[in-house]
Structure formats: C-alpha cells, structure tokens
Design a protein around this motif. Structure first.
Motif, PDB file in Angstrom:
ATOM      1  N   LYS A   1      42.662  17.612   3.599  1.00  0.00           N
ATOM      2  CA  LYS A   1      43.528  18.636   2.996  1.00  0.00           C
ATOM      3  C   LYS A   1      44.574  18.033   2.063  1.00  0.00           C
ATOM      4  CE  LYS A   1      42.989  21.914   6.812  1.00  0.00           C
ATOM      5  NZ  LYS A   1      43.687  22.731   7.843  1.00  0.00           N
ATOM      6  N   ASP A   2      44.665  16.705   2.055  1.00  0.00           N
ATOM      7  CA  ASP A   2      45.625  16.055   1.166  1.00  0.00           C
ATOM      8  C   ASP A   2      45.127  14.661   0.820  1.00  0.00           C
ATOM      9  OD1 ASP A   2      46.605  14.134   3.253  1.00  0.00           O
ATOM     10  OD2 ASP A   2      47.420  15.954   4.154  1.00  0.00           O
ATOM     11  N   ALA A   3      45.768  14.039  -0.175  1.00  0.00           N
ATOM     12  CA  ALA A   3      45.314  12.750  -0.681  1.00  0.00           C
ATOM     13  C   ALA A   3      45.464  11.639   0.340  1.00  0.00           C
ATOM     14  CB  ALA A   3      46.081  12.402  -1.964  1.00  0.00           C
ATOM     15  N   GLN A   4      46.547  11.664   1.112  1.00  0.00           N
ATOM     16  CA  GLN A   4      46.762  10.604   2.098  1.00  0.00           C
ATOM     17  C   GLN A   4      45.652  10.600   3.145  1.00  0.00           C
ATOM     18  OE1 GLN A   4      50.489  10.845   4.206  1.00  0.00           O
ATOM     19  NE2 GLN A   4      50.324   8.761   4.987  1.00  0.00           N
ATOM     20  N   THR A   5      45.274  11.783   3.613  1.00  0.00           N
ATOM     21  CA  THR A   5      44.174  11.874   4.587  1.00  0.00           C
ATOM     22  C   THR A   5      42.875  11.390   3.958  1.00  0.00           C
ATOM     23  OG1 THR A   5      45.249  13.726   5.688  1.00  0.00           O
ATOM     24  CG2 THR A   5      42.894  13.426   6.112  1.00  0.00           C
ATOM     25  N   GLU A   6      42.641  11.765   2.713  1.00  0.00           N
ATOM     26  CA  GLU A   6      41.410  11.329   2.058  1.00  0.00           C
ATOM     27  C   GLU A   6      41.382   9.811   1.899  1.00  0.00           C
ATOM     28  OE1 GLU A   6      39.059  13.567  -1.085  1.00  0.00           O
ATOM     29  OE2 GLU A   6      40.127  12.080  -2.309  1.00  0.00           O
ATOM     30  N   ARG A   7      42.519   9.179   1.647  1.00  0.00           N
ATOM     31  CA  ARG A   7      42.521   7.719   1.539  1.00  0.00           C
ATOM     32  C   ARG A   7      42.109   7.073   2.846  1.00  0.00           C
ATOM     33  NH1 ARG A   7      46.905   8.842  -1.873  1.00  0.00           N
ATOM     34  NH2 ARG A   7      48.522   8.451  -0.323  1.00  0.00           N
ATOM     35  N   ARG A   8      42.536   7.630   3.962  1.00  0.00           N
ATOM     36  CA  ARG A   8      42.090   7.083   5.255  1.00  0.00           C
ATOM     37  C   ARG A   8      40.579   7.243   5.411  1.00  0.00           C
ATOM     38  NH1 ARG A   8      47.084   9.396   7.205  1.00  0.00           N
ATOM     39  NH2 ARG A   8      45.975  11.257   7.921  1.00  0.00           N
ATOM     40  N   GLN A   9      40.053   8.382   4.995  1.00  0.00           N
ATOM     41  CA  GLN A   9      38.599   8.582   5.058  1.00  0.00           C
ATOM     42  C   GLN A   9      37.877   7.582   4.160  1.00  0.00           C
ATOM     43  OE1 GLN A   9      38.464  12.722   3.835  1.00  0.00           O
ATOM     44  NE2 GLN A   9      38.200  13.429   5.947  1.00  0.00           N
ATOM     45  N   ILE A  10      38.410   7.367   2.973  1.00  0.00           N
ATOM     46  CA  ILE A  10      37.782   6.440   2.036  1.00  0.00           C
ATOM     47  C   ILE A  10      37.753   5.025   2.620  1.00  0.00           C
ATOM     48  CG2 ILE A  10      38.041   5.321  -0.216  1.00  0.00           C
ATOM     49  CD1 ILE A  10      39.182   8.014  -1.247  1.00  0.00           C
ATOM     50  N   ALA A  11      38.847   4.600   3.245  1.00  0.00           N
ATOM     51  CA  ALA A  11      38.889   3.265   3.847  1.00  0.00           C
ATOM     52  C   ALA A  11      37.821   3.116   4.921  1.00  0.00           C
ATOM     53  CB  ALA A  11      40.271   2.994   4.423  1.00  0.00           C
ATOM     54  N   HIS A  12      37.646   4.157   5.754  1.00  0.00           N
ATOM     55  CA  HIS A  12      36.601   4.104   6.775  1.00  0.00           C
ATOM     56  C   HIS A  12      35.212   4.114   6.139  1.00  0.00           C
ATOM     57  CE1 HIS A  12      39.800   4.807   9.691  1.00  0.00           C
ATOM     58  NE2 HIS A  12      38.924   4.540  10.632  1.00  0.00           N
ATOM     59  N   GLY A  13      35.060   4.866   5.052  1.00  0.00           N
ATOM     60  CA  GLY A  13      33.775   4.872   4.360  1.00  0.00           C
ATOM     61  C   GLY A  13      33.418   3.511   3.809  1.00  0.00           C
ATOM     62  N   VAL A  14      34.384   2.819   3.209  1.00  0.00           N
ATOM     63  CA  VAL A  14      34.143   1.472   2.678  1.00  0.00           C
ATOM     64  C   VAL A  14      33.747   0.514   3.802  1.00  0.00           C
ATOM     65  CG1 VAL A  14      35.291  -0.550   1.682  1.00  0.00           C
ATOM     66  CG2 VAL A  14      35.553   1.692   0.617  1.00  0.00           C
ATOM     67  N   ALA A  15      34.477   0.556   4.920  1.00  0.00           N
ATOM     68  CA  ALA A  15      34.164  -0.342   6.038  1.00  0.00           C
ATOM     69  C   ALA A  15      32.770  -0.087   6.585  1.00  0.00           C
ATOM     70  CB  ALA A  15      35.204  -0.176   7.140  1.00  0.00           C
ATOM     71  N   LEU A  16      32.392   1.184   6.661  1.00  0.00           N
ATOM     72  CA  LEU A  16      31.059   1.518   7.162  1.00  0.00           C
ATOM     73  C   LEU A  16      29.975   1.003   6.224  1.00  0.00           C
ATOM     74  CD1 LEU A  16      29.147   2.901   9.128  1.00  0.00           C
ATOM     75  CD2 LEU A  16      29.614   5.077   7.955  1.00  0.00           C
ATOM     76  N   ILE A  17      30.148   1.214   4.928  1.00  0.00           N
ATOM     77  CA  ILE A  17      29.144   0.724   3.978  1.00  0.00           C
ATOM     78  C   ILE A  17      29.081  -0.797   4.012  1.00  0.00           C
ATOM     79  CG2 ILE A  17      28.439   0.632   1.563  1.00  0.00           C
ATOM     80  CD1 ILE A  17      29.756   3.354   1.160  1.00  0.00           C
ATOM     81  N   GLN A  18      30.228  -1.463   4.156  1.00  0.00           N
ATOM     82  CA  GLN A  18      30.224  -2.931   4.303  1.00  0.00           C
ATOM     83  C   GLN A  18      29.270  -3.362   5.411  1.00  0.00           C
ATOM     84  OE1 GLN A  18      34.250  -4.219   5.142  1.00  0.00           O
ATOM     85  NE2 GLN A  18      34.331  -5.306   3.200  1.00  0.00           N
ATOM     86  N   LEU A  19      29.365  -2.684   6.547  1.00  0.00           N
ATOM     87  CA  LEU A  19      28.538  -3.066   7.687  1.00  0.00           C
ATOM     88  C   LEU A  19      27.075  -2.699   7.466  1.00  0.00           C
ATOM     89  CD1 LEU A  19      30.879  -2.090  10.654  1.00  0.00           C
ATOM     90  CD2 LEU A  19      30.351  -4.383   9.813  1.00  0.00           C
ATOM     91  N   LEU A  20      26.817  -1.517   6.924  1.00  0.00           N
ATOM     92  CA  LEU A  20      25.438  -1.087   6.687  1.00  0.00           C
ATOM     93  C   LEU A  20      24.744  -2.006   5.688  1.00  0.00           C
ATOM     94  CD1 LEU A  20      26.058   2.764   6.484  1.00  0.00           C
ATOM     95  CD2 LEU A  20      24.802   1.579   8.293  1.00  0.00           C
TER      96      LEU A  20
END
Length: 226
Positions: free
Chosen positions: A81-100
């Motif tokens: 619902k806001d940019a700060q929350t989306e940045r946390r999601q993006i960080a988790h997305g990057v970490a997940l792709i790193q592992l995959l």
C-alpha cells in the motif's frame, strides 16, 4: 586475508576511473558502464545471466521456471500500500532470486569474502561475488521483477558508484516514482539475505552507510512452502 580492504576489484579500477571522470557532474553517480559491459539488457526468467567470480570474470545462465517465478511473485502478495512496504518486498524478492539462481550456478553459498561490510580478495573462488557482480546481478533481478509488473511505487534506475578508483564500491539503484533514489547493495549481507535499501545519498556519502535498525540480516529458507 588479514588486510581488510574493499576489493571490487583490481580488474575494475581502470573502468571505475573512467566512470568517475564521465560522471563528474552527476551527483547521484548514475551510470551504465558495467551494465553495458556485462549485463543482458533484456533478461527473461527462462534465461538469467549471472556474474560471479569478481568483476564478472565468469558468467553463468540459470532458468527460473513457472513454479520458481510464482514463488517470486508471491513475495508481492498482498500488494503493497506504500513505497516503504514495497521496498521490503523487493529486498525479499532479490534475496529469493539470488538463491534460486545460485542453486544452479554454484553461488548460493556463504560469501566468505563479505566481512565487516568490506569485500576481501576471493582467492580465485568462482562462487564469490564482489560489488560489481552484486550490482549487475541485482539490476538484472530488479529488472525481471519490474518488467513482470510487480512494482507499483518504484522503477529500476542505473547503477551508482562511490569511493575512489583504488577503493571503489558499486550498487544497484531503485527510484521511488517521482522521488528519491535508493541503493540496494547485497554486498552488505550474505547471499540470500534481503539486502538493505538505504537512501542513495547516504550510501554515497560515507561507508558503511547507516542501516535501518529493522535490518535483521536473516537468510531466506529455501524450504519455505512453495
């Protein structure tokens, strides 16, 4: 190994000197030097180019199949619902792709060269990532997510740099739409740990940058429900 120096890296010194000269009037130091040299400009989940071994001395291809990409997309549910929350999601997305990706290329291992927010020489270990590898790879992962329509408050920017030709560092960059730039620098954490996202001006100004107190530095588990 006993000398704690940023090593990003000897092979990148001349290139970084050129970038600094070319971007002398660019306060955010935004540039495409390493992207032009190393990145796939049109990454797709079925063919992900990863840099590794320091200064993109080695590259490997990985495939994120439909199930893997569903896992990445699930990180963004519910929609932020806001940019700060989306940045946390993006960080988790990057970490997940790193592992995959790293499970296929051999880089989903402890980054023993990442120590005390510096990067030590890799002693020819191809599983290790310096700040050039990390910046280019993170740009690739961010671009995959952005082009899949997962971002609503951000866009992927060019890379940025700081330091000097003999003590350089590099980072991927996000821009809040119509607003501030943020550095996303996985070289501050181990592989698979959601990287901290900090205002770019703070990342450029001093090292190490001020990190949010909420950064727990916990590595994602690949055993999570799919």
């Amino acid at each position: 190994m006993g000398v704690s120096v940023r090593f990003c890296s000897i092979l990148g010194w001349l290139g970084m000197a050129w970038v600094m000269s070319a971007c002398a009037e660019n306060p955010s130091h935004l540039n495409t030097a390493y992207l032009d040299r190393y990145a796939d400009p049109n990454p797709v989940p079925t063919s992900v180019l990863e840099c590794h071994g320091f200064s993109c001395s080695e590259t490997s291809r990985a495939t994120l199949n439909r199930d893997a990409w569903r896992r990445v997309a699930a990180v963004f549910v519910p929609r932020a619902k806001d940019a700060q929350t989306e940045r946390r999601q993006i960080a988790h997305g990057v970490a997940l792709i790193q592992l995959l990706v790293g499970q296929q290329t051999g880089t989903a291992v402890h980054q023993w060269t990442h120590r005390d927010k510096d990067i030590l020489p890799n002693l020819n270990d191809p599983t290790q990532l310096d700040c050039i590898d990390e910046a280019v790879n993170t740009w690739t992962y961010l671009t995959l997510m952005e082009r899949s329509g997962l971002f609503h408050f951000h866009r992927v920017a060019k890379l940025s740099y700081a330091g000097s030709p003999i003590d350089p560092r590099n980072t991927a960059v996000l821009q809040e739409i119509g607003g501030q730039y943020f550095a996303m620098d996985p070289s501050l954490v181990d592989v698979g740990v959601p990287p901290p996202i900090v205002p770019l001006e703070s990342w450029i100004a001093h090292w190490p940058p001020d990190l949010p107190a909420s950064e727990a530095g916990v590595r994602l588990s690949m055993d999570a429900p799919k």
